[in-house]
Write a protein that holds these residues in place. Structure first.
Motif: not given
Length: 418
Positions: A32, A73, A75, A124, A416-418
């Motif tokens: 993320g 992190s 995801k 993603s 946060a690249r969720r």
């Protein structure tokens, strides 16, 4: 070796081969806060870059410790299946071809071994990376391998599907239609034209009363009449940022993609100070989810471009930031800013079985190159003592946000690249 010994040795060799482990790979998610992805809970791999709509080689992976994985992190991915899928994949021999469900091949890649079948496709949340789980046969057994591809991070080699360069409806005509807007075309990898990029200004003049009334009417209009209402706003102010955004949403809902792109192009060229806010809003609005992997869309909303303003630095990835926590050392932080200037922060610390969860909520504003948070005590008016400043820093090739909430809480969050 005698014939008798050979006869005994051969079955033993075959037995060893048959029992040799055929390692299967399990895809565990995308980072993320960075580009890598996780395989088998302990291997971090780098996605393959794309050049000329093709990728080559194999992903570079390494086994890492739990603390390294925690900092990434990881995801959960979006499984690409059913009507909401954005990507599809097929295999012929060793070649895997990935395409958009909307049409057009995206990339090809040759696996080291013949591919039996495609097991699963993952994306993603922002669809800037995709992973393919595929089956191959090794030592007489079918096993699963995983490969991932980087579609974002200034990835300019991916081209639009064949035919996407067709001019939008109404292009070249003497006057735009009642539900269209005029704009310059922005190609992938480019920003707005220099002479039309939104210029930073301290404040805009008060809105024209006629425009203000038209905007209020459009916001109150029922959905079937929304497009006409927002088009009426554009008749009074052709660069009105919110109106251009709302027209694009309405056009995409009506399956008029070309007209939606026209509105987004005009939004990118709008001179109004709030145009950057609505351009960022378009990046993650659910209405445009099906276009998020389209290079033309990513270019017009600036999804892969370096942020040019403090607002873009803060809100460019949807306003969500995070710090990964470590027991008895670093708190876990979730920082969420929204376009309406609201902010929510959750700071969680844990040590020796004790967990402390501290929430904050308030407002934010841009002050020069800083972000100032106002976090008042519930039920009390905001004072200078309730304000905290956050400053931008550079970590690797991306922005970080360092905030100090009083003397006791300080953290550095990453997008946060969720």
């Amino acid at each position: 070796m005698s014939m008798r010994r050979l006869a005994i040795a051969l079955p033993l060799v075959c037995l060893v081969l048959a029992r040799a482990p055929a390692h299967a790979a399990t895809f565990s998610g995308f980072s993320g806060v960075d580009r890598p992805y996780l395989v088998n809970q302990d291997r971090v791999c780098q996605p393959l870059a794309i050049a000329g709509n093709a990728a080559s080689g194999v992903p570079r992976c390494e086994k890492v410790t739990a603390d390294v994985i925690a900092r990434l992190s990881i995801k959960p991915p979006l499984v690409q299946s059913g009507a909401k899928a954005s990507f599809a994949a097929q295999a012929t021999g060793r070649t895997i071809t990935v395409s958009r469900k909307s049409g057009g091949a995206l990339l090809t890649w040759d696996a080291p071994d013949p591919v039996v079948r495609i097991v699963e496709i993952y994306a993603s949340q922002y669809e800037d990376r995709i992973a393919i789980a595929y089956a191959v046969r090794r030592v007489g057994k079918e096993v699963t391998d995983v490969v991932a591809f980087d579609l974002g991070q200034n990835q300019t080699a991916v081209t639009a599907p064949s035919g996407s360069a067709t001019p939008p409806a109404g292009a070249g005509s003497a006057a735009p239609g009642p539900t269209s807007v005029t704009a310059r075309i922005i190609q992938p990898g480019q920003g707005p034209p220099p002479d039309t990029a939104p210029a930073p200004v301290a404040a805009e003049p008060p809105p024209d009363p006629k425009v203000a009334k038209a905007v209020a009417d459009a916001r109150a209009a029922p959905r079937p009449k929304a497009l006409a209402a927002w088009t009426a706003v554009l008749a009074l102010d052709a660069g009105h940022a919110e109106a251009l955004f709302r027209v694009a949403v309405a056009q995409i809902a009506a399956h008029r993609t070309a007209q939606a792109f026209e509105a987004l192009q005009a939004l990118a060229a709008s001179p109004h100070a709030d145009a950057v806010e609505w351009r960022v809003e378009a990046r993650f609005d659910p209405a445009f989810a099906a276009l998020r992997a389209d290079p033309k869309f990513r270019a017009v909303v600036g999804l892969d471009q370096k942020p040019a303003t403090p607002y873009e630095r803060l809100m460019g990835f949807g306003g969500q930031w995070e710090q990964t926590g470590t027991s008895c050392d670093t708190p876990e932080v979730r920082f969420t800013a929204t376009r309406d200037r609201k902010v929510r922060i959750r700071v969680k610390t844990s040590c020796s079985g004790r967990v402390y969860d501290t929430p904050f909520q308030g407002t934010w504003r841009i002050d020069g190159q800083r972000v100032v948070l106002a976090l008042p005590t519930s039920g009390r008016a905001t004072t200078a003592a309730d304000e905290a400043a956050c400053g931008f820093e550079t970590v690797g090739d991306e922005d970080a946000l360092r905030c100090a909430l009083g003397h006791d809480i300080e953290f550095v969050v990453l997008p946060a690249r969720r």
